[in-house]
Design an enzyme around this catalytic site. Structure first.
Site, PDB file in Angstrom:
ATOM      1  N   TYR A   1      -1.940  -0.737  11.002  1.00  0.00           N
ATOM      2  CA  TYR A   1      -2.102  -1.076   9.582  1.00  0.00           C
ATOM      3  C   TYR A   1      -0.976  -0.470   8.743  1.00  0.00           C
ATOM      4  O   TYR A   1      -0.336  -1.170   7.955  1.00  0.00           O
ATOM      5  CB  TYR A   1      -3.467  -0.594   9.068  1.00  0.00           C
TER       6      TYR A   1
ATOM      7  N   SER B   1       0.847  -1.199   0.000  1.00  0.00           N
ATOM      8  CA  SER B   1       0.000   0.000   0.000  1.00  0.00           C
ATOM      9  C   SER B   1       0.880   1.246   0.000  1.00  0.00           C
ATOM     10  O   SER B   1       1.999   1.213   0.544  1.00  0.00           O
ATOM     11  CB  SER B   1      -0.884   0.040   1.246  1.00  0.00           C
TER      12      SER B   1
HETATM   13  N1  LIG Z   1      -9.039  -0.370  -0.078  1.00  0.00           N
HETATM   14  C1  LIG Z   1      -7.959   0.374   0.031  1.00  0.00           C
HETATM   15  O1  LIG Z   1      -8.029   1.630   0.089  1.00  0.00           O
HETATM   16  C2  LIG Z   1      -6.594  -0.272   0.044  1.00  0.00           C
HETATM   17  C3  LIG Z   1      -5.473   0.552  -0.215  1.00  0.00           C
HETATM   18  C4  LIG Z   1      -4.204  -0.032  -0.207  1.00  0.00           C
HETATM   19  C5  LIG Z   1      -4.065  -1.397   0.039  1.00  0.00           C
HETATM   20  N2  LIG Z   1      -5.179  -2.167   0.292  1.00  0.00           N
HETATM   21  C6  LIG Z   1      -4.957  -3.592   0.548  1.00  0.00           C
HETATM   22  O2  LIG Z   1      -5.657  -4.338  -0.426  1.00  0.00           O
HETATM   23  C7  LIG Z   1      -5.891  -5.656   0.076  1.00  0.00           C
HETATM   24  C8  LIG Z   1      -7.339  -6.024  -0.205  1.00  0.00           C
HETATM   25  O3  LIG Z   1      -8.188  -5.151   0.550  1.00  0.00           O
HETATM   26  P1  LIG Z   1      -9.525  -4.531  -0.059  1.00  0.00           P
HETATM   27  O4  LIG Z   1      -9.371  -3.070  -0.086  1.00  0.00           O
HETATM   28  O5  LIG Z   1      -9.905  -5.240  -1.289  1.00  0.00           O
HETATM   29  O6  LIG Z   1     -10.541  -4.820   1.147  1.00  0.00           O
HETATM   30  P2  LIG Z   1     -11.734  -5.875   1.319  1.00  0.00           P
HETATM   31  O7  LIG Z   1     -12.775  -5.655   0.275  1.00  0.00           O
HETATM   32  O8  LIG Z   1     -12.111  -5.779   2.746  1.00  0.00           O
HETATM   33  O9  LIG Z   1     -11.043  -7.289   1.025  1.00  0.00           O
HETATM   34  C9  LIG Z   1     -10.166  -7.871   1.942  1.00  0.00           C
HETATM   35  C10 LIG Z   1     -10.066  -9.353   1.634  1.00  0.00           C
HETATM   36  O10 LIG Z   1      -9.100  -9.937   2.522  1.00  0.00           O
HETATM   37  C11 LIG Z   1      -9.714 -11.029   3.198  1.00  0.00           C
HETATM   38  N3  LIG Z   1      -9.166 -11.189   4.542  1.00  0.00           N
HETATM   39  C12 LIG Z   1      -8.965 -10.222   5.480  1.00  0.00           C
HETATM   40  N4  LIG Z   1      -8.455 -10.776   6.581  1.00  0.00           N
HETATM   41  C13 LIG Z   1      -8.317 -12.108   6.336  1.00  0.00           C
HETATM   42  C14 LIG Z   1      -7.847 -13.214   7.088  1.00  0.00           C
HETATM   43  N5  LIG Z   1      -7.399 -13.074   8.348  1.00  0.00           N
HETATM   44  N6  LIG Z   1      -7.867 -14.445   6.510  1.00  0.00           N
HETATM   45  C15 LIG Z   1      -8.330 -14.610   5.256  1.00  0.00           C
HETATM   46  N7  LIG Z   1      -8.795 -13.604   4.490  1.00  0.00           N
HETATM   47  C16 LIG Z   1      -8.774 -12.371   5.031  1.00  0.00           C
HETATM   48  C17 LIG Z   1     -11.183 -10.692   3.228  1.00  0.00           C
HETATM   49  O11 LIG Z   1     -11.913 -11.899   3.409  1.00  0.00           O
HETATM   50  P3  LIG Z   1     -13.375 -11.942   4.132  1.00  0.00           P
HETATM   51  O12 LIG Z   1     -14.270 -11.079   3.287  1.00  0.00           O
HETATM   52  O13 LIG Z   1     -13.726 -13.382   4.065  1.00  0.00           O
HETATM   53  O14 LIG Z   1     -13.165 -11.416   5.506  1.00  0.00           O
HETATM   54  C18 LIG Z   1     -11.377 -10.080   1.846  1.00  0.00           C
HETATM   55  O15 LIG Z   1     -11.528 -11.099   0.887  1.00  0.00           O
HETATM   56  C19 LIG Z   1      -5.531  -5.613   1.556  1.00  0.00           C
HETATM   57  O16 LIG Z   1      -4.245  -6.179   1.734  1.00  0.00           O
HETATM   58  C20 LIG Z   1      -5.503  -4.134   1.864  1.00  0.00           C
HETATM   59  O17 LIG Z   1      -4.653  -3.839   2.918  1.00  0.00           O
HETATM   60  C21 LIG Z   1      -6.421  -1.639   0.292  1.00  0.00           C
END
Ligand SMILES: NC(=O)c1ccc[n+]([C@@H]2O[C@H](COP(=O)([O-])OP(=O)(O)OC[C@H]3O[C@@H](n4cnc5c(N)ncnc54)[C@H](OP(=O)(O)O)[C@@H]3O)[C@@H](O)[C@H]2O)c1
Length: 264
Positions: A152, A139
């Site tokens: 985080y 990120s």
């Molecule tokens: N959204 C942003 O602004 C942003 C920016 C930079 C980086 N990111 C990174 O992008 C990645 C994906 O996040 P997202 O934004 O797409 O959010 P999201 O829609 O909440 O998706 C997160 C995913 O990770 C899974 N997950 C979380 N904790 C877990 C665990 N302990 N074991 C197994 N699965 C787990 C969730 O599964 P469940 O639904 O089954 O819980 C979901 O499928 C993350 O690494 C996040 O840090 C996000």
């Protein structure tokens, strides 16, 4: 069913957001998939992905635990993994001293410990086979001290750094490591981290499909770091030259609950 020509990809966090889009791109490119997430909704994602005509195995596991990572690794035993998209992660908004440490630990165990455990297991197999693609979702938060999302941002600083080092360790092995560093993206991330009621939670965000496309294309080309979006790329370039106190202050304004932010 015989293995697809593109091979086999593992996508973690494939039930929603960026991971779901990444899994869709893998399926469209002809990869068979093993997808994992910690809620049962992963089954719905898998069902939709099978519509692309590839084999999809879904696992409902907590990747913050060694048992969850082990279960995922066992599920691919005996099959060559061509791509690992280590994307699962979550945040935790609020002042660190007021947080439940069990929840803070779960952020670290998911974003760092479980991610590294999986990468080490699958990476060893890839190195032995002399080929493989690893995409890690870091990120741009890793460049910024994360006031009110401190644990985080710390985990993402770790991941951004780790990915670059692992990439260097693996050069000339046939295994590439790409780090996708998104900025704020329209997913369930903010709601889950209890940051929906903040400026960043309510502000303009990138489209997860565009973010995933940037990461997926970079992974296929074996590129190093990719920041999605020009604005984010400029922030990333400027960050190392800016003192941490100056970088932390705008973050504080972005992650303070909106009702309080006007008073800061
Ligand atoms: N959204 C942003 O602004 C942003 C920016 C930079 C980086 N990111 C990174 O992008 C990645 C994906 O996040 P997202 O934004 O797409 O959010 P999201 O829609 O909440 O998706 C997160 C995913 O990770 C899974 N997950 C979380 N904790 C877990 C665990 N302990 N074991 C197994 N699965 C787990 C969730 O599964 P469940 O639904 O089954 O819980 C979901 O499928 C993350 O690494 C996040 O840090 C996000």
């Amino acid at each position: 069913m015989t293995q697809s020509r593109a091979g086999l990809a593992i996508v973690t966090g494939a039930s929603s957001g960026i991971g779901r889009e990444l899994a869709g791109l893998c399926a469209a490119a002809g990869y068979d998939l093993v997808v994992a997430a910690d809620e049962r909704s992963i089954e719905e994602s898998a069902h939709a992905l099978r519509g692309c005509g590839v084999r999809v195995d879904a696992l409902n596991v907590d990747l913050a635990t060694a048992a969850g990572v082990d279960c995922l690794h066992q599920a691919v035993r005996g099959r060559r993994v061509d791509a690992l998209l280590a994307n699962a992660g979550h945040g935790l908004g609020g002042p660190f001293l007021d947080q439940d440490f069990t929840q803070a630990r779960h952020v670290i165990d998911t974003n760092v410990t479980g991610t590294l455990d999986l990468i080490q297991r699958v990476g060893r197999d890839m190195r032995a086979q002399g080929r493989g693609r690893i995409l890690i979702t870091g990120s741009i938060a890793g460049f910024i001290p994360g006031t009110f999302n401190a644990v985080y941002n710390g985990t993402k600083a770790f991941i951004d750094s780790f990915a670059a080092a692992l990439r260097d360790e693996l050069k000339e092995t046939g295994v590439t490591v790409t780090c996708l560093m998104p900025g704020p993206t329209q997913t369930r991330f903010f709601e889950r981290a209890n940051l929906a009621d903040t400026k960043v939670g309510q502000g303009r965000k990138d489209n997860p499909a565009d973010v995933a496309r940037t990461g997926f294309d970079a992974m296929l080309k074996g590129e190093a770091d990719v920041v999605s979006g020009l604005e984010r790329a400029l922030e990333a370039v400027a960050a190392p030259a800016t003192p941490s106190g100056i970088r932390a202050d705008p973050h504080r304004r972005q992650t303070t609950p909106v009702a309080k932010a006007d008073r800061i």
